[in-house]
Write an enzyme that holds these catalytic residues in place. Structure first.
Site, PDB file in Angstrom:
ATOM      1  N   ASP A 185      -3.998   3.105  10.359  1.00  0.00           N
ATOM      2  CA  ASP A 185      -4.866   3.157   9.191  1.00  0.00           C
ATOM      3  C   ASP A 185      -4.142   2.678   7.933  1.00  0.00           C
ATOM      4  O   ASP A 185      -4.728   2.036   7.063  1.00  0.00           O
ATOM      5  CB  ASP A 185      -5.460   4.544   8.984  1.00  0.00           C
ATOM      6  CG  ASP A 185      -4.435   5.673   8.984  1.00  0.00           C
ATOM      7  OD1 ASP A 185      -3.235   5.414   9.195  1.00  0.00           O
ATOM      8  OD2 ASP A 185      -4.833   6.818   8.767  1.00  0.00           O
ATOM      9  N   LYS A 207      -1.703  13.103  14.393  1.00  0.00           N
ATOM     10  CA  LYS A 207      -2.799  13.486  13.506  1.00  0.00           C
ATOM     11  C   LYS A 207      -3.822  14.401  14.175  1.00  0.00           C
ATOM     12  O   LYS A 207      -5.004  14.353  13.880  1.00  0.00           O
ATOM     13  CB  LYS A 207      -3.480  12.243  12.930  1.00  0.00           C
ATOM     14  CG  LYS A 207      -2.519  11.377  12.128  1.00  0.00           C
ATOM     15  CD  LYS A 207      -3.200  10.212  11.492  1.00  0.00           C
ATOM     16  CE  LYS A 207      -2.168   9.398  10.737  1.00  0.00           C
ATOM     17  NZ  LYS A 207      -2.747   8.316  10.008  1.00  0.00           N
TER      18      LYS A 207
END
Length: 74
Positions: free
Chosen positions: A44, A8
């Site tokens: 997440d 990410k």
């Protein structure tokens, strides 16, 4: 929890292949302004699913889309 590789867009040299919990504990201790312990390292997506599952035991999926956290309540 050993960091295998960054994802990410995160980049920090000298961390891959190391225990991130140990590094986080050292950093928290170094700050010295609060005391806590790390019980789990989760993604997440898992965190989103756990948040829903806390209220709805029938939650079956956590989904991250872009910068939005979504959870399926069906």
């Amino acid at each position: 929890s050993i960091l295998i590789s960054w994802t990410k867009g995160f980049r920090l040299s000298g961390v891959e292949g190391k225990d991130v919990v140990s590094l986080l504990r050292k950093s928290i201790k170094k700050r010295g302004d609060f005391d806590t312990d790390i019980m789990a390292v989760i993604s997440d997506t898992v965190g989103t699913m756990m948040t829903c599952g806390y209220d709805d035991r029938h939650c079956e999926i956590g989904l991250i889309v872009g910068k939005c956290n979504l959870t399926d309540f069906s």
